[in-house]
Structures are given as C-alpha cells and as structure tokens.
Design an enzyme around this catalytic site. Structure first.
Site, mmCIF file in Angstrom:
data_model
loop_
_atom_site.group_PDB
_atom_site.id
_atom_site.type_symbol
_atom_site.label_atom_id
_atom_site.label_comp_id
_atom_site.label_asym_id
_atom_site.label_seq_id
_atom_site.Cartn_x
_atom_site.Cartn_y
_atom_site.Cartn_z
ATOM 1 N N HIS A 189 26.235 84.046 5.545
ATOM 2 C CA HIS A 189 25.964 84.526 4.182
ATOM 3 C C HIS A 189 24.502 84.948 4.002
ATOM 4 C CE1 HIS A 189 27.379 83.924 -0.267
ATOM 5 N NE2 HIS A 189 26.696 85.026 -0.115
ATOM 6 N N TYR B 76 30.891 80.319 -2.973
ATOM 7 C CA TYR B 76 31.512 80.780 -4.225
ATOM 8 C C TYR B 76 32.433 79.724 -4.820
ATOM 9 C CZ TYR B 76 30.278 85.626 -2.842
ATOM 10 O OH TYR B 76 29.641 86.777 -2.455
#
Length: 270
Positions: free
Chosen positions: A101, A43
């Site tokens: 992730h 991110y």
C-alpha cells in the site's frame, strides 16, 4: 476494457464502503458492470467485498479483486500471514492482485524485506499478480531488481487531470507496469475546471466521466468510488465515452500538480 495483465480498466474503489450500505454500493457496481473491486487491509472493507461478490451471483473468475498490504504488516514474517487473513476476509483462495500500500514510512522496514515477502506470496499462489502503490521511480527500480524475472504488474498512485503525474506514469507505461489512478475524479471538483466543463457539455457528459475517459484513453486503470447508486452508474458510462485527440490534448494542459494525499512520512515524489 482490460490491459496486458487482464486487469479491468474500470474498477470500483471500496474505501469507506463499510457495513450493509457498503455492500449495497458494491452490489450496485457489480450489477452495473464493474468487474474490478479495489480494497486494502487498512480500509477495513475486505469482508464487505467478499460478501458482495458472494451475493452478486457472479463467478469468482468474473471479478478481479485487488488488496493492499498495510504498512504495519511489512516487517519480516508479517506479510504472508496478513495476506492469508485477507483471503479469509474476502472468502477467496487467491487474490488477483496484491499491492504494497505504501513504502515503509521513513524506511523503518527495508524495502527488500517486504518485496521478498511479496514474491513469496506469489510463489505460494496466494496472489496471481503483484504490484505496489505510492512507489517512486527509484523504488520501482529497486523493487524490480530484487524481484528479477517476476514482474511488477501495477503501481497505484494519485492521478487525475489536476495531478497527471506524467513522469511516473510515463515511466510505468514504458516499463510495462500498469497504472491505477486513485482519486481519479479528484473528489468531484473537476466541474470547476472550465476546459473540462466545456468538454463535458459538448458530450452531454459529466466532468467525472470526462476525467475517467481521459484516464482510459491513456491506458490507465481507474477506481472511482461513491455511496450513491446514481453516481456509481454515471461513472460507469465513462467506459462508453470517446474523447478526441484534441480534447485529450486540452485536458493535458490543466495539470496543476495538485496532490491531495501527501502524508509527512510519504516518499519523495517524482
């Protein structure tokens, strides 16, 4: 509202919350009452999360922080050093929860390679809890077999009224793995679902609040995000909304299997 791992059910997602505006959005969330910030190496918002927590004046123990290991850091010897960098970015000594992730695309890195490193990160005290994201039942079983007595505390995957992922969610709950819903309000399109709109109107609530209340009623964690202070505060009010058993049953009927995040290299979903 917390679960068996003391993970606050209402979290704030930090995808796209970058720079000064991103920090301000996180500060609004923390001031409103959110106590769980969800970030990820991919991110690029770990630094903003760290600054927001510092500026909030809250004690470190009062804010639950999750990060996720990028697929580029799954290879042998890469995960630990990447997590240490995340800790530096976040200005903390330990993560509350560290997730893989995504499974390695096309299994380029064998699952055992990164799951063993995740266990090592826990052993080193870099993270209090470990978990995964976008893992199927088969992958969860393989990972847990590698981990032995060390529990997978969480699986984060796309879940909202239009994609209820019941098979996977039910498996996780049965196995004591907490569920975190990403895209929990389906990017704001739930007002177009008549059943949800009717329930919202009955409660004087928003469709987004209804979706979140549904997820909380199921025992899930949800991590909505917004750049707008009014929406951040509005979403938080879902923690006060109690749906009836009949309303929950109605929402269960609107499942369309409508997946949004589905990369070509992703896993074969349950």
């Amino acid at each position: 509202m917390k679960n068996q791992y003391d993970i606050p059910q209402m979290g704030f997602g930090t995808f796209a919350r970058k720079g000064g505006d991103g920090i301000e959005a996180m500060l609004v969330a923390l001031e409103t009452g959110y106590r769980h910030l969800d970030t990820a190496q991919d991110y690029g918002t770990e630094t903003e999360v760290g600054q927001a927590v510092q500026r909030s004046g809250l004690n470190r123990d009062d804010v639950f922080i999750t990060t996720k290991i990028a697929t580029g850091n799954l290879g042998a010897g890469a995960l630990i050093s990447s997590l240490r960098q995340s800790l530096d970015n976040l200005q903390v000594d330990q993560l509350d929860l560290t997730l893989i992730h995504w499974p390695s695309p096309n299994n380029a890195v064998p699952l055992a390679v990164y799951i063993e490193q995740l266990a090592e990160a826990h052993e080193l005290g870099l993270t209090r809890l470990i978990g995964v994201s976008n893992f199927t039942i088969a992958m969860l079983e393989e990972a847990q077999a590698i981990l032995g007595d060390l529990k997978i505390a969480n699986n984060q995957f796309e879940l909202n009224p239009l994609l209820q992922n019941k098979k996977l969610a039910n498996y996780c709950i049965k196995m004591g793995i907490s569920v975190t819903c990403y895209l929990p309000i389906a990017r704001g399109i739930l007002g177009g679902v008549p059943e949800i709109a009717q329930i919202a109107a009955r409660h004087g609530a928003t469709p987004e609040q209804v979706a979140l209340a549904f997820e909380f009623a199921k025992g899930y964690i949800a991590i909505p995000t917004s750049s707008r202070a009014d929406r951040i505060r509005s979403n938080y009010l879902a923690t006060k909304l109690v749906l009836s058993a009949a309303e929950i049953a109605t929402i269960e009927t609107v499942d369309r299997g409508q997946r949004v995040i589905d990369p070509a290299w992703g896993p074969d979903w349950d």
